[in-house]
Design a protein around this motif. Structure first.
Motif, short mmCIF file in Angstrom:
data_model
loop_
_atom_site.label_atom_id
_atom_site.label_comp_id
_atom_site.label_asym_id
_atom_site.label_seq_id
_atom_site.Cartn_x
_atom_site.Cartn_y
_atom_site.Cartn_z
N UNK A 51 30.56 3.87 4.54
CA UNK A 51 30.42 3.89 5.94
C UNK A 51 28.85 4.06 6.28
N UNK A 52 28.31 5.07 5.70
CA UNK A 52 27.19 5.46 5.83
C UNK A 52 26.13 4.30 5.49
N UNK A 53 26.26 3.73 4.46
CA UNK A 53 25.51 2.41 3.96
C UNK A 53 25.86 1.43 5.06
N UNK A 54 26.90 1.16 5.38
CA UNK A 54 27.19 0.00 6.40
C UNK A 54 26.34 0.17 7.59
N UNK A 55 26.32 1.38 8.11
CA UNK A 55 25.46 1.75 9.34
C UNK A 55 24.07 1.66 9.13
N UNK A 56 23.57 1.90 7.90
CA UNK A 56 22.14 2.17 7.71
C UNK A 56 21.68 0.55 7.33
N UNK A 57 22.52 -0.25 6.90
CA UNK A 57 22.08 -1.65 6.54
C UNK A 57 22.03 -2.17 8.06
N UNK A 58 22.99 -1.94 8.91
CA UNK A 58 22.79 -2.58 10.16
C UNK A 58 21.79 -2.12 11.11
N UNK A 59 21.32 -0.67 10.91
CA UNK A 59 20.44 -0.42 11.65
C UNK A 59 19.11 -0.94 11.38
N UNK A 60 18.89 -1.10 9.78
CA UNK A 60 17.62 -1.82 9.28
C UNK A 60 17.37 -3.24 9.98
N UNK A 61 18.22 -3.79 10.66
CA UNK A 61 18.07 -4.93 11.32
C UNK A 61 17.40 -4.89 12.61
N UNK A 62 17.30 -3.59 13.31
CA UNK A 62 16.51 -3.38 14.38
C UNK A 62 15.15 -3.34 14.18
N UNK A 63 14.19 -4.27 14.57
CA UNK A 63 12.87 -3.94 14.55
C UNK A 63 12.26 -2.80 14.69
N UNK A 64 11.40 -2.39 13.83
CA UNK A 64 10.69 -1.05 13.89
C UNK A 64 11.56 0.28 13.85
N UNK A 65 12.77 0.07 13.10
CA UNK A 65 13.43 1.10 13.13
C UNK A 65 13.82 1.60 11.80
N UNK A 66 13.71 2.78 11.35
CA UNK A 66 13.95 3.34 9.98
C UNK A 66 15.16 4.25 9.92
N UNK A 67 16.24 3.74 9.26
CA UNK A 67 17.38 4.80 9.26
C UNK A 67 17.14 5.88 8.09
N UNK A 68 17.75 7.26 8.35
CA UNK A 68 17.47 8.09 7.28
C UNK A 68 19.17 8.43 7.17
N UNK A 69 19.80 8.45 5.98
CA UNK A 69 21.03 8.74 5.74
C UNK A 69 21.18 10.26 5.06
N UNK A 70 22.28 10.93 5.61
CA UNK A 70 22.30 12.25 5.08
C UNK A 70 24.13 12.33 5.21
N UNK A 71 24.64 13.06 4.48
CA UNK A 71 26.08 13.40 4.64
C UNK A 71 26.47 14.77 5.22
N UNK A 72 25.41 15.66 5.75
CA UNK A 72 25.62 16.89 6.02
C UNK A 72 24.59 17.17 7.33
N UNK A 73 25.31 17.75 8.17
CA UNK A 73 24.69 18.31 9.48
C UNK A 73 23.43 19.09 9.28
N UNK A 74 23.61 20.16 8.32
CA UNK A 74 22.23 20.90 8.04
C UNK A 74 21.07 20.11 7.70
N UNK A 75 21.28 19.22 6.63
CA UNK A 75 20.23 18.36 6.34
C UNK A 75 19.76 17.45 7.35
#
Length: 160
Positions: A51-75
């Motif tokens: 799911x994180x990967x799917x969201x990141x791929x979708x976010x990458x389609x927005x111009x000038x937007x850089x996704x950062x994916x992590x699995x924990x709140x602290x990170x």
């Protein structure tokens, strides 16, 4: 299923294994993002890797937007506090180390992030209790399963 042994840059997404993201590495990620010309950062916090990967791929389609994916709140909190130009947060409600609502509250306590747009994703049925504090409230809530396109549409409308 993806396994990350270190932070890796894949296309425009930065993904980090939760056990290795330290405040030092969060700073390094923030510095690497300086190379991105005026990129806005969307932090995605989701413990389900697919799911994180799917969201990141979708976010990458927005111009000038850089996704950062992590699995924990602290990170995620370390990454945001390290100075990344975070424009929005997309988080799961039930994370391994904290609640997504707690993460939203903690991020919005940071200087400059008081009004950070936040989208909450949850598998829980019923309503999500926000404890009466508007600072804890996400801008949008999506229940699993959801349409990634709908999340993307709402995210685009929330981005500055």
């Amino acid at each position: 299923m993806l396994t990350w042994f270190a932070c890796a840059r894949n296309l425009r997404t930065i993904r980090c294994h939760p056990s290795i993201l330290s405040p030092y590495m969060a700073s390094a990620i923030a510095l690497s993002l300086e190379d991105e010309q005026m990129a806005r950062v969307v932090v995605i916090v989701e413990d389900a890797e697919d799911l994180a990967a799917s969201l990141a791929i979708a976010v990458e389609t927005i111009p000038n937007v850089q996704p950062i994916v992590t699995h924990r709140a602290k990170a995620a909190l370390h990454t945001i506090a390290a100075g990344s130009r975070v424009a929005a947060l997309v988080t799961d409600l039930n994370l391994p180390d904290a609640s997504g609502l707690e993460l939203i509250r903690d991020v919005r306590k940071l200087n400059g992030y008081e009004a950070l747009p936040a989208i909450l994703i949850t598998a829980e049925e019923g309503t999500v209790a926000v404890n009466g504090n508007i600072m804890d409230a996400p801008n949008a809530i999506f229940r699993k399963p959801f349409s990634v396109r709908e999340v993307l549409s709402v995210l685009e409308s929330l981005l500055p």
